[in-house]
Motif scaffolding. Structure first.
Motif, PDB file in Angstrom:
ATOM      1  N   ILE A   5      30.495 108.287 -10.358  1.00  0.00           N
ATOM      2  CA  ILE A   5      30.507 108.018 -11.814  1.00  0.00           C
ATOM      3  C   ILE A   5      29.256 107.208 -12.156  1.00  0.00           C
ATOM      4  O   ILE A   5      29.086 106.081 -11.698  1.00  0.00           O
ATOM      5  CB  ILE A   5      31.801 107.264 -12.211  1.00  0.00           C
ATOM      6  N   ASP A   6      28.369 107.830 -12.938  1.00  0.00           N
ATOM      7  CA  ASP A   6      27.099 107.127 -13.191  1.00  0.00           C
ATOM      8  C   ASP A   6      27.036 106.488 -14.575  1.00  0.00           C
ATOM      9  O   ASP A   6      26.026 105.884 -14.945  1.00  0.00           O
ATOM     10  CB  ASP A   6      25.893 108.061 -12.959  1.00  0.00           C
ATOM     11  N   GLY A   7      28.107 106.573 -15.320  1.00  0.00           N
ATOM     12  CA  GLY A   7      28.140 105.899 -16.620  1.00  0.00           C
ATOM     13  C   GLY A   7      29.585 105.666 -17.017  1.00  0.00           C
ATOM     14  O   GLY A   7      30.440 106.517 -16.771  1.00  0.00           O
ATOM     15  N   LEU A   8      29.842 104.498 -17.610  1.00  0.00           N
ATOM     16  CA  LEU A   8      31.228 104.166 -17.956  1.00  0.00           C
ATOM     17  C   LEU A   8      31.296 103.687 -19.403  1.00  0.00           C
ATOM     18  O   LEU A   8      30.510 102.833 -19.814  1.00  0.00           O
ATOM     19  CB  LEU A   8      31.695 103.035 -17.017  1.00  0.00           C
ATOM     20  N   VAL A   9      32.240 104.262 -20.150  1.00  0.00           N
ATOM     21  CA  VAL A   9      32.469 103.788 -21.523  1.00  0.00           C
ATOM     22  C   VAL A   9      33.801 103.034 -21.518  1.00  0.00           C
ATOM     23  O   VAL A   9      34.833 103.615 -21.175  1.00  0.00           O
ATOM     24  CB  VAL A   9      32.534 104.965 -22.526  1.00  0.00           C
ATOM     25  N   VAL A  10      33.734 101.757 -21.852  1.00  0.00           N
ATOM     26  CA  VAL A  10      34.938 100.919 -21.819  1.00  0.00           C
ATOM     27  C   VAL A  10      35.395 100.665 -23.255  1.00  0.00           C
ATOM     28  O   VAL A  10      34.629 100.163 -24.072  1.00  0.00           O
ATOM     29  CB  VAL A  10      34.627  99.574 -21.130  1.00  0.00           C
ATOM     30  N   ILE A  11      36.633 101.039 -23.544  1.00  0.00           N
ATOM     31  CA  ILE A  11      37.146 100.888 -24.912  1.00  0.00           C
ATOM     32  C   ILE A  11      38.167  99.758 -24.939  1.00  0.00           C
ATOM     33  O   ILE A  11      39.140  99.796 -24.190  1.00  0.00           O
ATOM     34  CB  ILE A  11      37.823 102.193 -25.402  1.00  0.00           C
ATOM     35  N   GLY A  12      37.945  98.745 -25.759  1.00  0.00           N
ATOM     36  CA  GLY A  12      38.913  97.661 -25.829  1.00  0.00           C
ATOM     37  C   GLY A  12      38.368  96.480 -26.601  1.00  0.00           C
ATOM     38  O   GLY A  12      37.446  96.627 -27.417  1.00  0.00           O
ATOM     39  N   GLY A  13      38.938  95.316 -26.294  1.00  0.00           N
ATOM     40  CA  GLY A  13      38.528  94.094 -26.984  1.00  0.00           C
ATOM     41  C   GLY A  13      37.767  93.190 -26.037  1.00  0.00           C
ATOM     42  O   GLY A  13      37.088  93.653 -25.110  1.00  0.00           O
ATOM     43  N   ASP A  14      37.943  91.902 -26.264  1.00  0.00           N
ATOM     44  CA  ASP A  14      37.167  90.906 -25.528  1.00  0.00           C
ATOM     45  C   ASP A  14      37.303  91.038 -24.006  1.00  0.00           C
ATOM     46  O   ASP A  14      36.303  91.035 -23.280  1.00  0.00           O
ATOM     47  CB  ASP A  14      37.638  89.520 -25.991  1.00  0.00           C
ATOM     48  N   GLY A  15      38.548  91.180 -23.517  1.00  0.00           N
ATOM     49  CA  GLY A  15      38.777  91.287 -22.069  1.00  0.00           C
ATOM     50  C   GLY A  15      38.068  92.496 -21.479  1.00  0.00           C
ATOM     51  O   GLY A  15      37.386  92.403 -20.451  1.00  0.00           O
ATOM     52  N   SER A  16      38.195  93.630 -22.153  1.00  0.00           N
ATOM     53  CA  SER A  16      37.547  94.857 -21.668  1.00  0.00           C
ATOM     54  C   SER A  16      36.036  94.689 -21.660  1.00  0.00           C
ATOM     55  O   SER A  16      35.348  95.160 -20.735  1.00  0.00           O
ATOM     56  CB  SER A  16      37.908  96.034 -22.582  1.00  0.00           C
ATOM     57  N   TYR A  17      35.518  94.010 -22.689  1.00  0.00           N
ATOM     58  CA  TYR A  17      34.067  93.806 -22.768  1.00  0.00           C
ATOM     59  C   TYR A  17      33.576  92.895 -21.631  1.00  0.00           C
ATOM     60  O   TYR A  17      32.497  93.100 -21.084  1.00  0.00           O
ATOM     61  CB  TYR A  17      33.697  93.189 -24.125  1.00  0.00           C
ATOM     62  N   GLN A  56      33.493  93.678  -7.709  1.00  0.00           N
ATOM     63  CA  GLN A  56      32.667  94.361  -6.708  1.00  0.00           C
ATOM     64  C   GLN A  56      33.347  95.652  -6.255  1.00  0.00           C
ATOM     65  O   GLN A  56      32.731  96.709  -6.162  1.00  0.00           O
ATOM     66  CB  GLN A  56      32.505  93.407  -5.502  1.00  0.00           C
ATOM     67  N   ARG A  57      34.646  95.547  -6.016  1.00  0.00           N
ATOM     68  CA  ARG A  57      35.429  96.704  -5.562  1.00  0.00           C
ATOM     69  C   ARG A  57      35.416  97.805  -6.642  1.00  0.00           C
ATOM     70  O   ARG A  57      35.253  98.974  -6.337  1.00  0.00           O
ATOM     71  CB  ARG A  57      36.862  96.230  -5.273  1.00  0.00           C
ATOM     72  N   GLY A  58      35.549  97.365  -7.915  1.00  0.00           N
ATOM     73  CA  GLY A  58      35.508  98.313  -9.032  1.00  0.00           C
ATOM     74  C   GLY A  58      34.196  99.082  -9.029  1.00  0.00           C
ATOM     75  O   GLY A  58      34.177 100.320  -9.162  1.00  0.00           O
ATOM     76  N   ALA A  59      33.095  98.358  -8.852  1.00  0.00           N
ATOM     77  CA  ALA A  59      31.770  99.000  -8.852  1.00  0.00           C
ATOM     78  C   ALA A  59      31.652  99.975  -7.674  1.00  0.00           C
ATOM     79  O   ALA A  59      31.138 101.092  -7.829  1.00  0.00           O
ATOM     80  CB  ALA A  59      30.686  97.932  -8.783  1.00  0.00           C
ATOM     81  N   GLU A  60      32.181  99.556  -6.514  1.00  0.00           N
ATOM     82  CA  GLU A  60      32.106 100.432  -5.314  1.00  0.00           C
ATOM     83  C   GLU A  60      32.867 101.735  -5.543  1.00  0.00           C
ATOM     84  O   GLU A  60      32.402 102.817  -5.206  1.00  0.00           O
ATOM     85  CB  GLU A  60      32.723  99.723  -4.102  1.00  0.00           C
ATOM     86  N   VAL A  61      34.069 101.591  -6.121  1.00  0.00           N
ATOM     87  CA  VAL A  61      34.907 102.792  -6.364  1.00  0.00           C
ATOM     88  C   VAL A  61      34.184 103.751  -7.305  1.00  0.00           C
ATOM     89  O   VAL A  61      34.129 104.961  -7.080  1.00  0.00           O
ATOM     90  CB  VAL A  61      36.298 102.395  -6.928  1.00  0.00           C
ATOM     91  N   LEU A  62      33.577 103.186  -8.364  1.00  0.00           N
ATOM     92  CA  LEU A  62      32.864 104.037  -9.330  1.00  0.00           C
ATOM     93  C   LEU A  62      31.712 104.772  -8.639  1.00  0.00           C
ATOM     94  O   LEU A  62      31.523 105.981  -8.829  1.00  0.00           O
ATOM     95  CB  LEU A  62      32.335 103.188 -10.494  1.00  0.00           C
ATOM     96  N   ARG A  63      30.965 104.042  -7.810  1.00  0.00           N
ATOM     97  CA  ARG A  63      29.826 104.665  -7.097  1.00  0.00           C
ATOM     98  C   ARG A  63      30.324 105.757  -6.161  1.00  0.00           C
ATOM     99  O   ARG A  63      29.784 106.866  -6.131  1.00  0.00           O
ATOM    100  CB  ARG A  63      29.058 103.602  -6.296  1.00  0.00           C
ATOM    101  N   ALA A  64      31.386 105.427  -5.398  1.00  0.00           N
ATOM    102  CA  ALA A  64      31.918 106.391  -4.422  1.00  0.00           C
ATOM    103  C   ALA A  64      32.376 107.669  -5.113  1.00  0.00           C
ATOM    104  O   ALA A  64      32.289 108.762  -4.546  1.00  0.00           O
ATOM    105  CB  ALA A  64      33.087 105.761  -3.665  1.00  0.00           C
ATOM    106  N   ARG A  65      32.836 107.549  -6.359  1.00  0.00           N
ATOM    107  CA  ARG A  65      33.322 108.741  -7.095  1.00  0.00           C
ATOM    108  C   ARG A  65      32.203 109.432  -7.872  1.00  0.00           C
ATOM    109  O   ARG A  65      32.446 110.345  -8.652  1.00  0.00           O
ATOM    110  CB  ARG A  65      34.417 108.339  -8.072  1.00  0.00           C
TER     111      ARG A  65
END
Ligand SMILES: Nc1ncnc2c1ncn2[C@@H]1O[C@H](COP(=O)(O)OP(=O)(O)O)[C@@H](O)[C@H]1O
Ligand SMILES: O=P(O)(O)OC[C@H]1O[C@](O)(COP(=O)(O)O)[C@@H](O)[C@@H]1O
Length: 243
Positions: free
Chosen positions: A18-30, A7-16
């Motif tokens: 950021i309207d789109g996020l590309v996450v690069i990684g494996g299972d954990g990142s997904y 929830q905190r992660g989503a709030e920080v993204l909104r506050a900054r």
């Protein structure tokens, strides 16, 4: 990560803003990307791991570079194995996935490839080494994915069974660093551009991949709940070519 953390992660993204996020990684990142998407952040996943263990993509970013490092190492080892008539166990990464061992083993003409996906018998490996030895081929490269077991232990068992004592080389984190191959750079460029395009088109909660050369998206839920299928066709080819 805890629901509060997500929830905190989503709030920080909104506050900054950021309207789109590309996450690069494996299972954990997904898993994390999926959670953020469900919390309303537009999110796309990109497959980034040397192991190539993500389903719904033929290749992951980093895999080609790792394989090329292993092939280069085996080429170098092969020089001494032939001139000194020795054998080598080469332990490569891949805790649950044998793709690095498979592709590097096939590309470098390894005599044996041991992967977690395919049961194997060390008696047979030892017998084949002895047979080759009798026929005048006095060196052997055995590529072992770390998921199969410890390279030193496997080499010791082979020595016991065959009387031929292999040297052990564990490539470790060397496989994770250095300069990416052009294939990885091209793949990363194509996938990155594709992910941003898809976000702009309004897609979210998807993972991007490349299948038979085509860029595709798949629901992250499906990607994280599916195990990548091992390429038995390539494995059997490696087996045939090494005989
Ligand atoms: N359920 C989750 N919610 C939020 N973040 C997560 C979740 N699962 C993993 N992550 C985060 O994803 C990141 C990468 O995960 P990790 O398992 O280390 O690597 P990989 O993506 O290679 O599997 C970590 O920083 C971890 O905190
Ligand atoms: O440092 P460790 O614990 O040996 O970890 C290495 C692990 O990371 C991997 O290289 C995968 O890492 P990435 O998914 O980050 O590419 C595995 O093959 C290996 O099991």
């Amino acid at each position: 990560m805890t629901p509060e953390g997500q929830q905190r992660g989503a709030e920080v993204l909104r506050a900054r803003g950021i309207d789109g996020l590309v996450v690069i990684g494996g299972d954990g990142s997904y898993q994390g990307a999926n959670k953020l998407s469900k919390l309303g952040i537009k999110t796309m996943g990109l497959p980034g791991t040397i192991d190539n263990d993500i389903p719904f993509t033929d290749f992951t970013i980093g895999f080609d570079t790792a394989v090329s490092i292993v092939v280069d190492a085996i080429n170098k080892l092969r020089d001494t194995m032939t001139s000194h008539e020795r054998s080598s166990v080469v332990e490569v990464m891949g805790r649950h996935c044998g793709d690095i061992a498979l592709y590097a083993g096939l590309a470098s003409g390894a005599e044996t490839i041991l992967v977690p996906e395919v049961p194997f018998n060390l008696d047979e490996v030892a017998m084949r080494m002895q047979e080759n030895f009798r026929h005048g081929k006095r060196h052997s490269i055995i590529v072992v994915a770390e998921g199969v077991g410890d390279g030193e232990e496997i080499a010791a068992r082979i020595a016991e069974l065959s009387g031929i004592e292999p040297r052990v080389t564990c490539l470790g984190h060397i496989q994770r660093g250095g300069t990416p191959t052009h294939n990885d750079r091209v793949l990363a460029s194509r996938l990155g551009d594709f992910a941003v395009q898809k976000l702009i088109e309004g897609e979210s909660g998807k993972a991007c991949g490349i299948i038979k050369g085509e860029l595709v998206t798949t629901d992250i839920d499906l990607v994280t709940s599916t195990k990548k299928e091992f390429n038995m066709e390539l494995y059997n080819l490696a087996l045939r070519l090494s005989q």
